[in-house]
Motif scaffolding. Sequence first.
Motif, PDB file in Angstrom:
ATOM      1  N   LYS A  51       0.824  -1.211   0.000  1.00  0.00           N
ATOM      2  CA  LYS A  51       0.000   0.000   0.000  1.00  0.00           C
ATOM      3  C   LYS A  51       0.863   1.268   0.000  1.00  0.00           C
ATOM      4  O   LYS A  51       0.533   2.247  -0.666  1.00  0.00           O
ATOM      5  N   ASN A  54       1.778   2.107  -3.375  1.00  0.00           N
ATOM      6  CA  ASN A  54       0.617   2.216  -4.263  1.00  0.00           C
ATOM      7  C   ASN A  54       0.425   0.979  -5.141  1.00  0.00           C
ATOM      8  O   ASN A  54       0.066   1.085  -6.315  1.00  0.00           O
ATOM      9  N   GLU A  56      -1.720  -2.305  -5.770  1.00  0.00           N
ATOM     10  CA  GLU A  56      -3.019  -2.872  -5.434  1.00  0.00           C
ATOM     11  C   GLU A  56      -2.836  -4.328  -5.003  1.00  0.00           C
ATOM     12  O   GLU A  56      -2.197  -5.115  -5.698  1.00  0.00           O
TER      13      GLU A  56
END
Length: 159
Positions: A51, A54, A56
């Motif tokens: 996370k 970034n 997923e």
Amino acid sequence: FYLAKAMRRLYFRHLKPILAKVNSSGVTEVPSEYYPHRYESNLRRLVSIAKQRNIEVILMTNTGLLSEQMSDHSRSIVELPFYTSQIQTVVALHHRYNEVVRNVATEERLLWVDMARLFNQRADKESLFYDAVHLYCEGHRVMADYLQSFLDQHLIDNR
């Protein structure tokens, strides 16, 4: 490699049942104090790192032949770990690990694929595994097809 695998199989399928102290108490559950804390901690850490970058994350439950309704054939190909001589214990542990995946996915609001449920619903489940947890090529195809469908539905629709 094959020799080591054969020796392991010889030990776990033939020698261990003879040498192991068989639990005749009928206990079929993992002790309530057992919970895969390290697995959960590592999974949460991986999710956190992803996370932060970034990335997923989509989690997936483990699949296998391990269930309360195992056939005699399935029971015969289970290689029990060193710490138990009870198939029921391994089944309960398998469920606990999948429970961790579901809980982390829910708490972190992640997509997750219930691969355990997918395979448990299949009538041909036994034919897809060459042992209690490892898939034949056809099993990998089933998994890949389902993942493709899942990703198409959830990632394309949400972007």
